[in-house]
Design a protein around this motif. Structure first.
Motif, short mmCIF file in Angstrom:
data_model
loop_
_atom_site.label_atom_id
_atom_site.label_comp_id
_atom_site.label_asym_id
_atom_site.label_seq_id
_atom_site.Cartn_x
_atom_site.Cartn_y
_atom_site.Cartn_z
N THR A 183 0.83 -1.20 0.00
CA THR A 183 0.00 0.00 0.00
C THR A 183 0.86 1.25 0.00
OG1 THR A 183 -1.78 -1.13 1.19
CG2 THR A 183 -1.79 1.27 1.26
N ALA A 184 1.94 1.23 0.80
CA ALA A 184 2.83 2.39 0.86
C ALA A 184 3.54 2.61 -0.47
CB ALA A 184 3.86 2.19 1.97
N ALA A 185 3.87 1.52 -1.16
CA ALA A 185 4.62 1.64 -2.41
C ALA A 185 3.74 1.95 -3.61
CB ALA A 185 5.39 0.34 -2.67
N PHE A 186 2.51 1.41 -3.60
CA PHE A 186 1.68 1.51 -4.81
C PHE A 186 0.32 2.16 -4.56
CE2 PHE A 186 4.60 -2.05 -5.35
CZ PHE A 186 5.23 -1.67 -6.52
N GLY A 187 0.02 2.48 -3.31
CA GLY A 187 -1.24 3.15 -3.00
C GLY A 187 -1.05 4.65 -2.93
N ALA A 188 -2.11 5.31 -2.52
CA ALA A 188 -2.04 6.77 -2.44
C ALA A 188 -1.14 7.22 -1.30
CB ALA A 188 -3.45 7.33 -2.26
N ARG A 189 -1.21 6.49 -0.17
CA ARG A 189 -0.39 6.83 0.99
C ARG A 189 -0.43 5.66 1.97
NH1 ARG A 189 -4.27 11.26 4.15
NH2 ARG A 189 -6.10 9.90 4.36
N THR A 190 0.44 5.71 2.96
CA THR A 190 0.47 4.67 3.97
C THR A 190 -0.81 4.71 4.80
OG1 THR A 190 2.88 4.79 4.09
CG2 THR A 190 1.76 3.76 5.95
N ASP A 191 -1.39 3.54 5.03
CA ASP A 191 -2.60 3.43 5.84
C ASP A 191 -2.18 3.37 7.31
OD1 ASP A 191 -4.82 2.49 7.29
OD2 ASP A 191 -5.60 1.38 5.57
N ALA A 192 -2.44 4.46 8.04
CA ALA A 192 -1.96 4.56 9.43
C ALA A 192 -2.58 3.50 10.32
CB ALA A 192 -2.27 5.96 9.99
N ALA A 193 -3.87 3.21 10.13
CA ALA A 193 -4.53 2.20 10.96
C ALA A 193 -3.96 0.82 10.67
CB ALA A 193 -6.04 2.21 10.71
N ALA A 194 -3.75 0.52 9.39
CA ALA A 194 -3.17 -0.77 9.03
C ALA A 194 -1.74 -0.89 9.55
CB ALA A 194 -3.19 -0.95 7.51
N LEU A 195 -1.02 0.21 9.55
CA LEU A 195 0.35 0.21 10.07
C LEU A 195 0.36 -0.09 11.57
CD1 LEU A 195 3.36 0.70 9.68
CD2 LEU A 195 2.93 3.16 9.93
N ARG A 196 -0.56 0.52 12.31
CA ARG A 196 -0.64 0.25 13.75
C ARG A 196 -1.01 -1.21 14.01
NH1 ARG A 196 -3.11 5.36 13.74
NH2 ARG A 196 -5.19 4.44 13.79
N ARG A 197 -1.94 -1.73 13.22
CA ARG A 197 -2.36 -3.13 13.40
C ARG A 197 -1.20 -4.08 13.09
NH1 ARG A 197 -7.10 -6.17 10.02
NH2 ARG A 197 -5.73 -5.51 8.33
N ALA A 198 -0.46 -3.78 12.04
CA ALA A 198 0.69 -4.61 11.69
C ALA A 198 1.76 -4.55 12.78
CB ALA A 198 1.27 -4.16 10.35
N MET A 199 1.97 -3.37 13.34
CA MET A 199 2.96 -3.22 14.41
C MET A 199 2.55 -4.02 15.63
SD MET A 199 5.86 -1.71 15.23
CE MET A 199 6.11 -0.15 14.35
N LEU A 200 1.28 -3.95 16.00
CA LEU A 200 0.78 -4.71 17.15
C LEU A 200 0.93 -6.21 16.91
CD1 LEU A 200 -0.65 -4.83 19.89
CD2 LEU A 200 -2.83 -4.71 18.68
N GLY A 201 0.59 -6.65 15.69
CA GLY A 201 0.71 -8.07 15.37
C GLY A 201 2.14 -8.55 15.43
#
Length: 369
Positions: free
Chosen positions: A198-216
């Motif tokens: 998403t960060a590389a090919f989307g409009a911008r980094t998804d902050a909520a998805a980033l937090r969820r990935a960090m927690l995981g």
């Protein structure tokens, strides 16, 4: 502590029949291999093979081949692991080993997917599902996890969740800490991949998805410690480093990368080396260390031929395009950006084909109870 390992130890202490004891020892070797205790697993396999009693039971050999394959895989993701597990499956069929067969089939699916042989992976999942009894928790937890991972990789995390849940139910039923660790690790890894794409090919980094990935990722590292798994121990720090970089914590990300990259590559993450080096180059550029960033980006470019996974290659090229743009190398940046798009297209083609393969199998549409 791994409850499954303790249960096997207790069962071994109580058994007097030689045959039952041999099979318990072999199953224990499989668990040791999955925990990363490869030395202990291989020692047990060698002892069993050397015993006169073992030669009296042909159906023991599938277990030993499976244990060998998993010891190879959890040491460094070795490609020979797939050949050993394939032999385990063939021997399980020829010896009519009803317990070893579905487990070997589930692991074949895992290794097929790792080798990008998606059609074979789906076929082996169906075989595992057809042959595993409802109380064969190790086989069912593995097949559910593999299918969940395939769906998640293909961008269908919502469809993957019931399979993740069933994998967890079966792992908890027999106290399999290694399986619970694998579930958490794979889910966290695929969320990292999703955030990176998403960060590389989307409009911008998804902050909520980033937090969820960090927690995981943090939860995965904690669980690994709690169940005392040593398998592929340098992989989770690589996930953490990627998320720190995306969060803007460049100093911390760079420190993790420099501490763990060499060991992670030695543990089988060769396909990701270019990505790890590209990330380091970006961190260095963000920290104002341009000469070092250029040097690291050249190392990343040299490692790109080993990036056999299309998503890894796509992300690595995208990051290198950013680095080259920051360093004022516009032509190099353009070439990397174009390569990133090509590899991203290959990735999307694979995921579309993978979903089609799964959807063509009615048994894989709904997880069994």
């Amino acid at each position: 502590m791994n409850r499954l390992l303790l249960a096997l130890d207790d069962a071994m202490a109580q058994r007097r029949a030689p045959r039952a004891l041999l099979f318990l020892r072999a199953e224990r070797a499989v668990v040791l291999a999955r925990l990363g205790e490869t030395g202990r697993a291989r020692s047990e396999i060698a002892c069993l093979r050397a015993s006169d009693a073992a030669r009296s039971y042909p159906s023991l050999e599938p277990w030993l081949c499976l244990a060998e394959g998993l010891a190879d895989f959890y040491a460094d993701l070795a490609s020979r692991a797939r050949d050993r597990v394939r032999r385990a499956l063939a021997l399980a069929r020829s010896t009519r080993s009803t317990r070893a067969l579905p487990l070997a089939a589930a692991w074949m699916a895992h290794l097929d997917f790792h080798a990008r042989d998606d059609a074979s992976a789906v076929a082996h999942l169906v075989l595992a599902l057809d042959t595993a009894r409802g109380d064969h928790h190790s086989a069912r937890s593995r097949l559910c996890l593999v299918l969940a991972g395939m769906l998640h990789y293909a961008g269908a995390e919502e469809r993957a969740q019931p399979w993740y849940s069933q994998a967890r139910v079966h792992a908890q039923a027999e106290g399999d800490g290694a399986a619970l660790s694998s579930i958490m690790y794979n889910m966290a890894l695929l969320r990292v991949v999703e955030v990176r794409l998403t960060a590389a090919f989307g409009a911008r980094t998804d902050a909520a998805a980033l937090r969820r990935a960090m927690l995981g990722t943090e939860s995965s590292i904690f669980l690994d410690r709690s169940v005392s798994t040593r398998a592929l121990s340098h992989h989770p720090p690589m996930q953490h480093a990627q998320l720190l970089m995306l969060s803007g914590a460049f100093t911390e990300a760079l420190a993790l990368y420099e501490a763990h990259t060499a060991q992670a590559v030695a543990e089988g993450l060769t396909s990701c080396e270019a990505l790890f080096l590209a990330d380091q180059a970006w961190c260095l550029a963000e920290l104002g260390r341009s000469d070092e960033a250029l040097s690291r980006s050249r190392l990343a470019a040299a490692a790109l031929p080993a990036a056999t996974e299309p998503e890894d290659a796509a992300i690595a090229h995208a990051v290198l395009a950013q680095v080259q743009t920051r360093l004022g190398l516009s032509e190099s940046a353009r070439c990397h950006a174009q390569a990133a798009e090509r590899h991203h297209t290959v990735y999307r083609q694979r995921t579309d084909a993978l979903l089609a393969l799964i959807d063509a199998r009615p048994a894989l549409r709904t997880p069994p109870c």
